[in-house]
Design an enzyme around this catalytic site. Structure first.
Site, short mmCIF file in Angstrom:
data_model
loop_
_atom_site.label_atom_id
_atom_site.label_comp_id
_atom_site.label_asym_id
_atom_site.label_seq_id
_atom_site.Cartn_x
_atom_site.Cartn_y
_atom_site.Cartn_z
N SER A 1 21.16 -33.16 20.70
CA SER A 1 22.23 -33.48 19.75
C SER A 1 23.60 -32.99 20.19
O SER A 1 24.56 -33.08 19.43
CB SER A 1 21.89 -32.86 18.39
OG SER A 1 20.68 -33.37 17.91
N VAL B 1 29.01 -32.50 19.11
CA VAL B 1 27.77 -32.31 18.37
C VAL B 1 27.54 -33.50 17.44
O VAL B 1 28.46 -33.95 16.76
CB VAL B 1 27.85 -31.01 17.54
CG1 VAL B 1 26.59 -30.80 16.73
CG2 VAL B 1 28.12 -29.81 18.43
N CYS B 2 26.30 -33.99 17.40
CA CYS B 2 25.92 -35.03 16.45
C CYS B 2 25.62 -34.33 15.13
O CYS B 2 24.52 -33.83 14.91
CB CYS B 2 24.69 -35.79 16.95
SG CYS B 2 24.17 -37.10 15.82
N GLN B 3 26.62 -34.27 14.28
CA GLN B 3 26.51 -33.55 13.02
C GLN B 3 26.97 -34.47 11.89
O GLN B 3 28.15 -34.55 11.58
CB GLN B 3 27.35 -32.27 13.09
CG GLN B 3 27.11 -31.32 11.96
CD GLN B 3 27.87 -30.02 12.13
OE1 GLN B 3 28.85 -29.93 12.86
NE2 GLN B 3 27.42 -28.99 11.45
N LEU C 1 22.74 -37.46 20.90
CA LEU C 1 23.85 -37.80 21.78
C LEU C 1 23.37 -37.89 23.22
O LEU C 1 24.06 -38.41 24.08
CB LEU C 1 24.98 -36.77 21.66
CG LEU C 1 25.78 -36.81 20.36
CD1 LEU C 1 26.81 -35.69 20.33
CD2 LEU C 1 26.45 -38.15 20.18
#
Length: 151
Positions: A75, A82-84, A118
């Site tokens: 991620s 960051v994939c948040q 990601l």
């Protein structure tokens, strides 16, 4: 527009045990830096420096978090993005506090989610060869993470 009290939020986040050395990075309240301390293997052998950047339009615009320490995680891309979902424009709620953003990031590091991706190669490895993924992530953490501060 909801009021944003950056110094109160910074103090609140400093009292939380999941990060250390949390401070303003540039003398303003719009950029914070600190060390995130994951709880679970393979990342709990190190500490990960992060930067939290707030827009001048915060809280109407979500903050952007970047991991400055390299990490072997599906991620987090190689640039530290960051994939948040919590901080995406689609999911952002102006009442979300900075400590919630940091807690969500720590949860993401502690429990890699192959759906929040990601780096598809690492997500695939995590799903298909979890022991290989874990071994590589542990080695990467040993090589690149910062030393954890004493309790």
């Amino acid at each position: 527009r909801p009021p944003w009290r950056p110094l109160q939020e910074l103090e609140e986040a400093r009292r939380w045990g999941g990060a250390r050395g949390l401070r303003r990075a540039d003398g303003t309240a719009l950029r914070w830096t600190g060390l995130l301390l994951p709880n679970n293997p393979p990342y709990n052998a190190g500490a990960f420096r992060f930067e939290l950047n707030f827009s001048p339009h915060h809280p109407l615009v979500p903050p952007r978090i970047t991991l400055c320490t390299r990490i072997y995680h599906p991620s987090v891309d190689t640039n530290g993005r960051v994939c948040q979902p919590l901080t995406s424009n689609e999911h952002w709620v102006p009442t979300t506090r900075a400590i919630q953003v940091l807690q969500d990031l720590l949860l993401l590091l502690d429990s890699p989610d192959p759906q929040r991706v990601l780096r598809p190669d690492l997500a695939c490895e995590l799903q298909e060869q979890p022991e290989v993924f874990r071994r590589r992530a542990e080695e990467h953490t040993r090589r690149h993470a910062e030393r954890r501060p004493d309790p």
